[in-house]
Design a protein around this motif. Structure first.
Motif, short mmCIF file in Angstrom:
data_model
loop_
_atom_site.label_atom_id
_atom_site.label_comp_id
_atom_site.label_asym_id
_atom_site.label_seq_id
_atom_site.Cartn_x
_atom_site.Cartn_y
_atom_site.Cartn_z
N GLN A 37 1.57 4.74 -6.79
CA GLN A 37 0.39 6.31 -5.66
C GLN A 37 0.51 5.48 -4.87
OE1 GLN A 37 0.25 9.08 -6.41
NE2 GLN A 37 1.41 8.55 -8.22
N ARG A 38 0.42 6.06 -3.17
CA ARG A 38 -0.19 5.22 -2.06
C ARG A 38 -2.04 4.90 -1.99
NH1 ARG A 38 -3.22 7.99 1.73
NH2 ARG A 38 -4.11 10.13 1.38
N LYS A 39 -2.06 4.01 -1.40
CA LYS A 39 -3.51 3.25 -1.27
C LYS A 39 -4.33 3.92 -0.84
CE LYS A 39 -7.12 -0.35 -0.35
NZ LYS A 39 -7.88 0.63 0.20
N THR A 40 -4.69 4.87 -1.02
CA THR A 40 -6.61 5.27 -0.85
C THR A 40 -7.36 4.25 0.14
OG1 THR A 40 -7.48 5.46 -2.66
CG2 THR A 40 -6.30 6.87 -2.17
N THR B 149 -13.95 3.29 0.76
CA THR B 149 -15.06 4.55 0.39
C THR B 149 -16.42 3.79 0.53
OG1 THR B 149 -15.25 5.62 -1.58
CG2 THR B 149 -13.80 6.37 0.17
N HIS C 264 0.90 -0.98 0.44
CA HIS C 264 -0.02 -0.35 -0.21
C HIS C 264 0.94 0.71 -0.05
CE1 HIS C 264 -3.61 -2.64 1.80
NE2 HIS C 264 -2.59 -2.42 0.55
N LYS D 131 -15.06 6.25 -7.96
CA LYS D 131 -13.75 5.39 -8.53
C LYS D 131 -12.92 5.92 -9.23
CE LYS D 131 -11.36 1.27 -6.34
NZ LYS D 131 -12.13 -0.42 -5.69
N GLY E 252 -7.40 4.48 -5.63
CA GLY E 252 -5.61 5.50 -5.90
C GLY E 252 -4.41 4.82 -6.38
N THR F 93 -8.43 -0.28 4.83
CA THR F 93 -7.41 0.88 5.03
C THR F 93 -6.38 0.96 5.57
OG1 THR F 93 -7.87 3.04 5.95
CG2 THR F 93 -8.04 1.65 7.13
#
Length: 395
Positions: A228-231, A234, A164, A353, A319, A210
């Motif tokens: 990228q980092r994981k978001t 949601t 992540h 998303k 993300g 998360t």
């Protein structure tokens, strides 16, 4: 620096190899290490892009020390400082690079986080231009702790399960490409502070995938080649998920469906009437006008291959955009080819998303370059019932 057991539990469906018990279980299930091979691929790409000869260096495969580069000018050649055996020297030698061992772990035992800590400290003490490490989020956390605020550029070769963090390249060869660009210093590559993340195990009990932030590391800033980092997950709108579920049911009809991990796929399964795992890969039996049946839960590669021909439904990581190679390694190249490749691959994603990716492509890192090439291209993404968006998928 290589964590030789990173990712060992991925293909057998364990979600990682944190701790000795899970490591033993992974081996009992027939898990095979891949971290060293992926590290070698990264170093091979680095050597090729640096214009270095790879006909064999001073570092023996056994990890015996080669000569130090004392007094060598900066352009004398690419020289790798590493740790013994599977902690790095084996991969350096396999890539044909010149190097020197500065840390040797105890013989005849499994390596540990303490070895990572000691190896990183020994390597950084040599004044290296870049610390290249192969592992996953747990290894990134160990590297962060070992550096303890020391100023040293870092780049991760992705060999774990989750990854992540934003300190990893998008794949092993991309790691070699980024490392070469940074070491060349001619392409205007700058450093940026990248997040070191790891999965929040407490949130899993609440049905959320998360990550928790542990700190930052300086990473060469090559946006397309560094992930990228994981978001965080949601809340997914019920009407959007219901439409995706209905579309999936129409496509699969009377058949098997392999469902990848994540909150989106789990919500789709719930809309179909099935209770599936959040972080594992499950197999559902779908029949028209009847509730689905869970045939296998938290399945590894062997179980997926034995289940028979199936559709495969996946949702990209928020993300990051990874579709394969992050958290779902049990859906291996063998499984994908047995299913029929891209013709039987269903990509599920809400419009919200998908829009959050900002036009960045969906990503592949299966470990099989030929398969990544076969799967690449524009693929329909199911965003609702009989609603799709053509979106680019690339390795």
């Amino acid at each position: 620096m290589v964590n030789p057991v990173a990712g060992l539990g991925g293909r057998v469906g364990l979600g990682g190899t944190d701790g000795p018990d899970r490591l033993r279980l992974a081996r009992s299930l027939g898990a095979l290490p891949s971290a060293g091979v992926r590290a070698t691929a990264a170093l091979g790409e680095l050597a090729a892009r640096s214009g270095r000869s790879t006909g064999g260096g001073d570092l023996a495969r056994s990890g015996a020390p080669g000569p130090a580069p004392a007094g060598s000018p900066p352009d004398a050649g690419l020289f790798v400082v590493t740790a013994a055996g599977p902690l790095g020297a084996d991969s350096v030698a396999a890539a044909g690079l010149t190097g020197r061992v500065v840390y040797a772990a105890g013989a005849g035992r499994d390596t540990s986080a303490a070895d990572t800590d000691a190896a990183v400290r020994a390597v950084v003490a040599e004044g290296v231009d870049l610390l290249l490490f192969a592992g996953g989020d747990g290894t990134a956390r160990d590297v962060l702790g070992a550096l303890d605020g020391a100023s040293c550029p870092v780049l991760g070769v992705p060999t774990g399960v989750k990854m992540h963090s934003a300190v990893f390249a998008v794949g092993p060869r991309a790691a070699g490409e980024v490392a070469a660009a940074w070491l060349a210093r001619g392409g205007g590559v700058r450093l940026r502070d990248a997040e070191v993340m790891d999965r929040d195990e407490g949130a899993l009990g609440e049905g959320r995938v998360t990550s928790r932030l542990f700190g930052w590391l300086p990473v060469p800033d090559v946006p397309v080649r560094v992930q990228q980092r994981k978001t965080g997950s949601t809340v997914t709108a019920p009407d959007a998920v219901g439409g995706i579920a209905a579309d999936v049911a129409e496509r699969v009809g009377d058949g098997l469906l392999v469902l990848g991990p994540g909150t989106t796929t789990r919500a789709v399964a719930a809309a179909l009437g099935a209770d599936t795992s959040l972080t594992g890969v499950d197999v559902l039996r779908l029949r028209p006008d009847r509730p689905p049946c869970v045939v296998a839960r938290d399945a590894g590669e062997a179980a997926l291959l034995s289940a028979g021909p199936a559709w495969i439904a996946l949702s990209p990581i928020g993300g990051q955009g990874f579709l394969l190679g992050r958290g779902n390694q049990q859906i291996s190249p063998r499984v994908l080819r047995a299913a029929g490749g891209r013709e039987r691959l269903l990509v599920l994603c809400t419009e919200r998303k998908l829009a959050a990716l900002g036009g960045r492509p969906l990503l592949l890192d299966t470990g099989d370059d030929a398969l990544d090439a076969e799967l690449s291209g524009y693929l329909p993404v199911i965003t609702g019932r009989r609603r799709t968006s053509l979106y680019r998928l690339t390795g």
